[in-house]
Design an enzyme around this catalytic site. Structure first.
Site, short mmCIF file in Angstrom:
data_model
loop_
_atom_site.label_atom_id
_atom_site.label_comp_id
_atom_site.label_asym_id
_atom_site.label_seq_id
_atom_site.Cartn_x
_atom_site.Cartn_y
_atom_site.Cartn_z
N HIS A 180 2.11 36.75 68.83
CA HIS A 180 3.06 37.85 68.64
C HIS A 180 2.35 39.18 68.43
O HIS A 180 1.19 39.23 67.99
CB HIS A 180 3.97 37.55 67.45
N GLU B 176 2.77 41.56 66.24
CA GLU B 176 2.39 41.82 64.85
C GLU B 176 1.13 41.04 64.49
O GLU B 176 0.23 41.56 63.81
CB GLU B 176 3.53 41.40 63.90
N CYS C 259 9.57 38.02 63.20
CA CYS C 259 10.03 36.66 62.92
C CYS C 259 9.46 36.23 61.57
O CYS C 259 8.63 36.93 60.99
CB CYS C 259 9.58 35.71 64.03
#
Length: 147
Positions: A78, A80, A106
């Site tokens: 991801h 992030e 998430c």
């Protein structure tokens, strides 16, 4: 000419970073900032040396997995997570930083961001993960949605 606010400026950069994404479902960009200085950036895509979904296809699509569920069945890292990893690779502390992300994190990213010392998150799009929202709120991470 209208000069963008700092929040608009960093979100615009996160949007540009997202354009590097190799995910077939969702293009996400993230920028970690401290004291109005960029610490690192990340976008969602396969780990270094692993074929991208653009080339190998999307397992989540093939299996019909809805967004926000079973994130472990994805070859991508991801955005992030990649921003945190890039900071770590280059010896940059993320303690006390702010994240600008094109999508609300998430739960997996939320937990990593909390432990990485991120204190505030600005995001544009929602992500269907209520546990992430609960964990971020419990940890006292400030959440801001930018339209």
């Amino acid at each position: 000419m209208k000069r963008p606010s700092w929040d608009e400026y960093f979100m615009d950069i996160a949007t540009l970073v997202a354009s590097r994404s190799t995910c077939l479902r969702r293009q996400v960009g993230a920028v970690l900032v401290k004291d109005k200085r960029i610490l690192s950036t990340g976008y969602n895509g396969a780990p270094a040396g692993v074929s991208h979904c653009l080339d190998s296809g999307c397992l989540r699509e093939e299996l019909g997995i809805p967004s926000g569920q079973r994130q472990e069945l994805c070859r991508a890292v991801h955005a992030e997570q990649n921003a945190i990893i890039q900071a770590a690779l280059h010896g940059v502390s993320t303690k006390g930083s702010v994240l600008y992300c094109t999508t609300r994190p998430c739960v997996l990213c939320a937990k990593m961001l909390i432990n990485a010392g991120v204190e505030e998150i600005f995001f544009k799009g929602l992500y269907p993960d209520e546990l992430a929202l609960a964990v971020l709120n419990e940890a006292g991470v400030k959440l801001n949605i930018l339209e």
